[in-house]
Design an enzyme around this catalytic site. Sequence first.
Site, PDB file in Angstrom:
ATOM      1  N   GLY A  22       4.813   4.274   2.654  1.00 51.86           N
ATOM      2  CA  GLY A  22       5.232   3.031   3.279  1.00 51.86           C
ATOM      3  C   GLY A  22       4.432   1.886   2.727  1.00 51.86           C
ATOM      4  N   MET A  51       1.970   0.349   3.942  1.00 57.60           N
ATOM      5  CA  MET A  51       0.538   0.362   4.236  1.00 57.60           C
ATOM      6  C   MET A  51      -0.161   1.661   3.852  1.00 57.60           C
ATOM      7  SD  MET A  51       0.014  -2.628   5.470  1.00 57.60           S
ATOM      8  CE  MET A  51       0.927  -3.966   6.248  1.00 57.60           C
ATOM      9  N   VAL A 111       1.469   9.581   3.055  1.00 60.30           N
ATOM     10  CA  VAL A 111       1.189  10.865   3.687  1.00 60.30           C
ATOM     11  C   VAL A 111       1.369  11.944   2.630  1.00 60.30           C
ATOM     12  CG1 VAL A 111       1.827  12.500   5.497  1.00 60.30           C
ATOM     13  CG2 VAL A 111       1.909  10.052   5.942  1.00 60.30           C
ATOM     14  N   GLY A 124       5.427  11.169   2.077  1.00 66.20           N
ATOM     15  CA  GLY A 124       5.813   9.967   2.791  1.00 66.20           C
ATOM     16  C   GLY A 124       5.084   8.774   2.222  1.00 66.20           C
ATOM     17  N   ASP A 128       3.638   2.156  21.595  1.00 70.35           N
ATOM     18  CA  ASP A 128       4.705   2.076  20.579  1.00 70.35           C
ATOM     19  C   ASP A 128       5.529   3.362  20.589  1.00 70.35           C
ATOM     20  OD1 ASP A 128       6.228   0.879  18.602  1.00 70.35           O
ATOM     21  OD2 ASP A 128       4.961   1.606  16.964  1.00 70.35           O
TER      22      ASP A 128
END
Length: 759
Positions: free
Chosen positions: A20, A22, A25, A18, A141
Amino acid sequence: MGDDTLIQGRYRLLERIGRGGMGEVWRARDESLGRGIAVKCLKPLGTQHDHSFTRVLRERFRREARVAAALQHRGVTVVHDFGDWDGVLFLVMELLEGHDLSRLLEENRGHPLPVADVVDIAEQVASALAYTHEQGIVHRDLKPANIVRTADGTVKICDFGIARLGHDAGFTARLTGTGIAMGTPHYMSPEQIGGDEVDRRSDLYSLGCVLYEIATGAPPFDLDDAWAILVGHRDTEPAPPRTRRAELPGYLDRIILDLLAKRPEQRPDDARELGRRITAGRTGRPGRAGRPGPAPVPALATARPRSTSPVEERAGLPSWTHGMTTGHKATGTSGLRVTPPDPGAGLSGAWIPRPAGDRIAGDRSVGERPAGPAPGEGPHSAPEAVAALAARHRTGLSLGRLGRWEEAAEVHRAVAAERERLLGADHPDTLASRYEAAFTLGRTGHAAEALRAYKGVAEARIRLLGADHPDTLAVRQEMAYTLGRLGRHTDAHQVYTSVLTARERTMGADHPDTLRCRHNLAFNLGRLGRTEDALRTAREVAAARARVLGPDHPDTLVTRYEVAYELGRLDRWQEALATYRDVAAARARTLGPDHPDTLAARYETGVALGRLGRCAEALTVYGELIADRSRAQGPEHPETLRARHGLGVNLGRLGHWEEALAEAREVGAVRGRVLGPDHPDTLVSHREVAVALGWLGRWSPALTEYRLVAAARERLLGPDHPDTLVARDDEAHCLERLGRATEAADLYRRIAALRAAAH
């Protein structure tokens, strides 16, 4: 960082799964414990980023680690470790196989999930939220991308990156003061949008949005513009879910609308209450009434907020929302694009596939795909058909979680047959379905058939995966459990010992699956009569589970319950009573006061009080328990009747034999009707009737009851079974009291001969 990087000399990164804006993973391996894990890394930020932003982002990451590591619940992703390695912050957690709800909806082509799945997910998330809220933590969230459903049906909440401790408002204010948006528009509560103080009821609103979406296929405010969505949450009543999907049950429609109430005080008080309402609706028994909500209105009239200009809308929202985009939603008809979750924004198990050999901590250790090629990769498989079978497999798992084992059995048998036809008899998915079919056989009282089915799966997995593969060990462990159910405790002990040795060698002594095996071994030792060994082993497992999982984790409490049971078998009732009380209190906190496990510990508390001669206290415990079980499970539920039986026993101990006789007769009559005349519990009630009659000096009717019990046990269990021989002893004693000494002596001789032959 790249493949084969070793963090802190322990965590070896194997494959990035994974990425993104920021963070990343990675699938990794804990070299110290030899287990698969997931490692989340926060990427170092360049000099172009504002230092205060960088500092706050790193503080958020550390906060996520501290918050998540403190949580110990099967519905929350387990965090093992975190730290700072060469300037890179990292988080080590369990490796999940499964998909988040966003991915499930996407794979379902935007269609809502089956109703049974929606209810199951709602119930599990409510349990997890109840636990986290009781720890003073609000998630803030909650959304489909942060809720993962693993292959065995367990639902887990992920990403506590912006979670806040309820008592730590100052720290949260420093984080929100940066202007970084907190939450995702499609799932934000009105008070969160308004910048007001939020509490657990904000999470309940977000859960309402999630349930609305998975139940109908679209979020409650399915709009393209972030401002329109925010104003919708603040000012517009959502369309009732049943106007979008008529097949939804009325209780679920009501619960979702109550969760979506604009004002926090109009929502359920807490997640425990929510869980009780879901359970009550699912089982069809009365529960707490929902709060009055808005009157149903046509869907088109409420699907969009009131007509206002963008400027007017923005003027009514706090400044921190300016510039906010719609973010990710799971699915729906609007133009929002479904994208994978951002690892930097939070951890979601959707993109953490579990390779062969990695385990999750659940009731069973077998996922849907233990190993081998993905569905559809076989040369003769049709991808759509295989995907449909995977969905049916999940449906079977959901039915099992709801206790609908007969239906689950039909589904798993059918899926196993179809998978064998499409994929072959030895394909991992076929074996997974055969495993689940065997499990349902055990749950429906067909232990011998379950054992044969498990053996077939075990032989195939040994041949294909090896004797020490986790999936092979899982099925062998179920074989041992089933052997115990069949009374073959010596055989079960041999299998448990073999599996435990392999688990300790391959997974480590503290792995949850290893501890589960040791717990089962302790249980089986007790059934072999090795009570001291059973107590010692159970105490060791309880201590290890408390250290690894936490003192209030359900698995820890199960083992402490076993400790109390073995203490009772050793007549150490004072210690047993203290342990049962501790377990009951912890389960009430963790699982809820009406959870079956909580009620079971309260029942054993009554047993211990009775054995200590504190019968008046036992009567109080049983009286309260009968009321609670009648409300939670029904007056004719076997466990309600067991509590009534305990009350009758203690009435007798106090010398109230007429009341005890009346209670035993009533309970026996209901048991005979509900469970059957030859059920063990029914026969126990007949014996209790006979005991009361004997104490009242009415030996002739007592003899009739004793003989009824003895004849039934002989027919069902055999003439030399210990329970049959106990019943014959009762009969002989009764003959003595009637002055029929010759008949009694003959019977005693027959009993002695049967016991000698059995040994």
